[in-house]
Design an enzyme around this catalytic site. Structure first.
Site, PDB file in Angstrom:
ATOM      1  N   GLU A   1       0.862  -1.181   0.000  1.00  0.00           N
ATOM      2  CA  GLU A   1       0.000   0.000   0.000  1.00  0.00           C
ATOM      3  C   GLU A   1       0.900   1.233   0.000  1.00  0.00           C
ATOM      4  O   GLU A   1       1.682   1.449   0.918  1.00  0.00           O
ATOM      5  CB  GLU A   1      -0.942   0.050   1.199  1.00  0.00           C
TER       6      GLU A   1
ATOM      7  N   ASP B   1       4.900   4.634   4.074  1.00  0.00           N
ATOM      8  CA  ASP B   1       4.607   6.045   4.333  1.00  0.00           C
ATOM      9  C   ASP B   1       5.818   6.641   5.032  1.00  0.00           C
ATOM     10  O   ASP B   1       6.635   5.903   5.591  1.00  0.00           O
ATOM     11  CB  ASP B   1       3.357   6.197   5.201  1.00  0.00           C
TER      12      ASP B   1
ATOM     13  N   ASP C   1      -2.697  12.232  -1.778  1.00  0.00           N
ATOM     14  CA  ASP C   1      -2.779  13.684  -1.897  1.00  0.00           C
ATOM     15  C   ASP C   1      -2.912  14.027  -3.383  1.00  0.00           C
ATOM     16  O   ASP C   1      -2.056  13.638  -4.186  1.00  0.00           O
ATOM     17  CB  ASP C   1      -1.505  14.309  -1.320  1.00  0.00           C
TER      18      ASP C   1
ATOM     19  N   ASP D   1     -11.198  10.079  -3.840  1.00  0.00           N
ATOM     20  CA  ASP D   1     -12.408  10.900  -3.872  1.00  0.00           C
ATOM     21  C   ASP D   1     -12.261  12.038  -4.861  1.00  0.00           C
ATOM     22  O   ASP D   1     -13.231  12.737  -5.157  1.00  0.00           O
ATOM     23  CB  ASP D   1     -12.678  11.486  -2.483  1.00  0.00           C
TER      24      ASP D   1
END
Length: 221
Positions: A47, A72, A121, A157
């Site tokens: 991920e 991350d 982002d 989104d």
């Protein structure tokens, strides 16, 4: 820096399921994640930009037959996913704390079976196009990491980012592209395993449609 954040950094520095600069495994697992981190030969799912690791941990719960790695740079975010994995005894979860730009320093070519990019982002400003996690330069990195016939998934989104990604993919050698601008009113829901991140729940509550796509890069021979 707040005390809580410092405590989280100290905690993950001691955890076996977190690989970061300063511990002995950092930079030493390239090509050896299965054998030296997980102790098995199961497929690896990555991920990218995992944040709190909700998707990484959620997938690991559902599929113990696979290994999951969340990547991350934010240690206080990784702490959350790392803690959930420890509390639930999930041994098929690990987190790599590093910049995505350096990811090929940590994985061998073809070492990854599947990649998820969840709610990255959007980097809407033109000057930040190269920093978008679906930009051509990152697509090159993902193609290197993936095995032949490996799959990439994107959930977002953000409509402009989604459309930008489709444009990028049109210019690349890919196959088996499927996409939707409204995941939860489509027949593609099964691919996302019913896992919702905190942000995703918020977007849905606000009536924002979730966009989704998956495809397979064509590996150059």
């Amino acid at each position: 820096m707040g005390r809580s954040k410092l405590e989280k950094f100290a905690t993950i520095a001691e955890r076996d399921n977190v690989v970061q600069d300063g511990n002995e495994k950092y930079g030493q697992l390239k090509g050896k994640w299965r054998s030296e981190q997980f102790g098995n030969n199961n497929p690896i799912v990555l991920e990218i930009g995992c944040g709190r690791g909700e998707y990484t941990v959620g997938m690991a719960r559902l599929h113990p037959e696979k290994n999951y790695i969340g990547v991350d740079i934010k240690g206080n975010r990784i702490w959350k996913g790392s803690t959930l994995a420890v509390e639930e005894g999930l041994e098929n979860v690990a987190f790599l704390r590093t910049f995505i730009e350096t990811i090929t320093d940590h994985f061998a070519e073809g070492e990854i079976d599947e990649i998820w990019i969840t709610f990255p982002d959007p980097r809407p400003k033109d000057r930040d196009i190269k920093r978008r996690l679906t930009s051509p330069r990152f697509q090159e990195l993902y193609s290197y990491l993936l095995k032949h016939d490996g799959i990439i998934h994107l959930k977002t989104d953000n409509g402009p980012l989604f459309d930008y990604t489709l444009e990028v993919l049109q210019e690349r050698k890919i196959k088996h592209l499927v996409s939707t601008h409204d995941l939860y009113n489509s027949d593609l829901q099964e691919h996302t395993m019913g896992i919702y991140t905190t942000y995703e729940k918020r977007y849905l509550a606000e009536g924002i449609a979730i966009k989704y796509l998956q495809y397979k890069p064509v590996k150059e021979s």
